[in-house]
Design a protein around this motif. Structure first.
Motif, mmCIF file in Angstrom:
data_model
loop_
_atom_site.group_PDB
_atom_site.id
_atom_site.type_symbol
_atom_site.label_atom_id
_atom_site.label_comp_id
_atom_site.label_asym_id
_atom_site.label_seq_id
_atom_site.Cartn_x
_atom_site.Cartn_y
_atom_site.Cartn_z
ATOM 1 N N THR A 266 39.506 42.645 45.422
ATOM 2 C CA THR A 266 38.389 42.681 44.873
ATOM 3 C C THR A 266 37.333 43.694 45.294
ATOM 4 O OG1 THR A 266 36.879 41.175 43.461
ATOM 5 C CG2 THR A 266 37.219 40.620 45.588
ATOM 6 N N PHE B 20 33.660 42.496 38.622
ATOM 7 C CA PHE B 20 33.963 43.441 37.424
ATOM 8 C C PHE B 20 33.830 42.849 36.254
ATOM 9 C CE2 PHE B 20 36.986 45.614 34.846
ATOM 10 C CZ PHE B 20 36.729 46.883 35.275
ATOM 11 N N GLU B 21 34.428 41.665 35.932
ATOM 12 C CA GLU B 21 34.408 41.075 34.532
ATOM 13 C C GLU B 21 32.906 41.063 33.915
ATOM 14 O OE1 GLU B 21 35.919 37.283 32.280
ATOM 15 O OE2 GLU B 21 36.721 37.492 34.435
ATOM 16 N N ASP C 149 38.095 56.009 36.440
ATOM 17 C CA ASP C 149 39.479 55.793 36.919
ATOM 18 C C ASP C 149 39.973 56.746 38.117
ATOM 19 O OD1 ASP C 149 42.397 55.712 37.187
ATOM 20 O OD2 ASP C 149 42.615 55.032 35.179
ATOM 21 N N GLY D 285 40.131 52.861 42.424
ATOM 22 C CA GLY D 285 38.676 53.704 42.188
ATOM 23 C C GLY D 285 38.569 54.477 43.266
ATOM 24 N N SER E 264 31.047 44.658 33.699
ATOM 25 C CA SER E 264 31.712 45.345 32.706
ATOM 26 C C SER E 264 31.134 45.308 31.441
ATOM 27 C CB SER E 264 33.330 45.050 32.616
ATOM 28 O OG SER E 264 33.591 44.047 31.854
ATOM 29 N N ASP F 218 31.764 50.904 42.792
ATOM 30 C CA ASP F 218 32.339 49.964 43.519
ATOM 31 C C ASP F 218 33.001 50.525 44.611
ATOM 32 O OD1 ASP F 218 32.759 47.325 44.831
ATOM 33 O OD2 ASP F 218 33.552 46.506 43.046
ATOM 34 N N THR G 243 33.951 51.414 38.018
ATOM 35 C CA THR G 243 35.074 51.796 38.869
ATOM 36 C C THR G 243 35.916 50.409 39.279
ATOM 37 O OG1 THR G 243 34.029 51.567 41.030
ATOM 38 C CG2 THR G 243 34.248 53.888 40.172
ATOM 39 N N PRO G 244 37.154 50.416 39.173
ATOM 40 C CA PRO G 244 38.041 49.341 39.233
ATOM 41 C C PRO G 244 38.217 49.040 40.771
ATOM 42 C CG PRO G 244 39.439 51.265 38.471
ATOM 43 C CD PRO G 244 37.948 51.757 38.492
ATOM 44 N N LEU H 170 35.908 53.360 32.005
ATOM 45 C CA LEU H 170 36.468 53.118 33.355
ATOM 46 C C LEU H 170 36.359 54.766 34.228
ATOM 47 C CD1 LEU H 170 37.737 50.871 34.708
ATOM 48 C CD2 LEU H 170 39.956 51.877 34.173
#
Length: 289
Positions: free
Chosen positions: A249, A254-255, A5, A270, A258, A231, A265-266, A3
């Protein structure tokens, strides 16, 4: 998948900035001063500007929030910009976008003194960036560079695909990733709505930076194994299971992604946080002179 983060990275850079502010004050200098102009009550803009005020408090900056009515005339807004340009106690300021439809954003951007344009949007600062001269870098691309640096992501010699060509993110990002610097020295492909085979371009990429403003646009079948994916998007998607009726979102699924990306990045948590830190960094640069 690792990640990228934004919370961790932002905290690390804020700590460094706070230390430099303390050193400035100890040397007899005043604290850096950042102002934000907020026109109207756009909820996203209000939340974002309030976050910037909080950031200033955390690192020891002085901050000023100027709230103006939605129906302010362009002439009156430009008068406020001129007032801030001439305020010697102010190091930098931003006019939060988007502005109401009756105000021309380009006219307002051009009216800001380039020396106080800590958002990095003025053509003079964009030109200096393109020539790799000292300047204020646009906040979101700058924040992405800071994140890549923090996590020691190798960019030299890599193939970077940028999705989206906006003047705020995509276009400057492509310039910065290609420049002779670190992070940088990548071979960059700038893609957009007229790109013939976007999927094929993305599958060649070692680094993908998605800034197109479409929820879950980048899917796993567009990403090669081991790619680094940034992202930039933040989109509201209806979600009846959430109290507020929606969820946030990014432009990346992401899912799914990943499962293939080496770094991702989340959203949230992010790039948005790093955009705010980059603004602090630019303001500190302005205060140093």
């Amino acid at each position: 998948m690792n990640l990228l983060d934004g919370k961790v990275t932002a905290a690390a850079y804020k700590e460094k900035i706070a230390k430099e502010v303390s050193e400035l004050k100890a040397s007899g200098n005043r604290a850096p001063h950042l102002a934000a102009v907020l026109v109207g009550e756009n909820p996203a803009s209000v939340a974002y500007v309030n976050g910037k005020v909080k950031d200033c408090d955390e690192v020891g900056f002085k901050s000023t929030l100027i709230r103006l009515p939605e129906d302010i005339s362009q002439e009156d807004l430009l008068s406020k910009v001129e007032e801030l340009n001439n305020d010697e106690g102010l190091d930098g300021f931003i006019v939060q976008l988007p502005l109401p439809k009756h105000i021309d954003e380009k006219t307002v951007t051009l009216a800001i003194d380039p020396k106080k344009d800590v958002d990095g949007f003025h053509p003079e600062n964009v030109g200096r960036m393109a020539l790799n001269l000292p300047t204020y870098l646009p906040a979101t691309p700058h924040g992405i560079l800071m994140m890549l640096e923090h996590y020691n992501i190798e960019t030299s010699g890599k193939h970077c695909v940028v999705i989206g060509r906006s003047n705020i993110v995509g276009s400057p990002m492509s310039i910065l990733m290609a420049r002779n610097a670190n992070p940088g020295n990548a071979t960059v492909t700038l893609t957009h709505s007229r790109t013939a085979d976007l999927k094929a371009e993305c599958l060649r990429a070692d680094i993908i930076i998605a800034a197109i403003g479409k929820a879950n646009f980048l899917t796993a079948d567009m990403v090669k194994p081991g790619a680094v994916v940034i992202d930039v998007g933040i989109n509201r998607v209806e979600d009846a299971s959430r109290k507020r009726g929606y969820r946030l979102t990014g432009d990346v699924d992401f899912e799914g992604v990943s499962e293939k990306a080496s770094w991702l990045t989340p959203v949230p948590g992010g790039v948005g946080l790093m955009t705010r830190v980059a603004l602090l960094q630019n303001t500190l640069q302005a205060a140093r002179g």
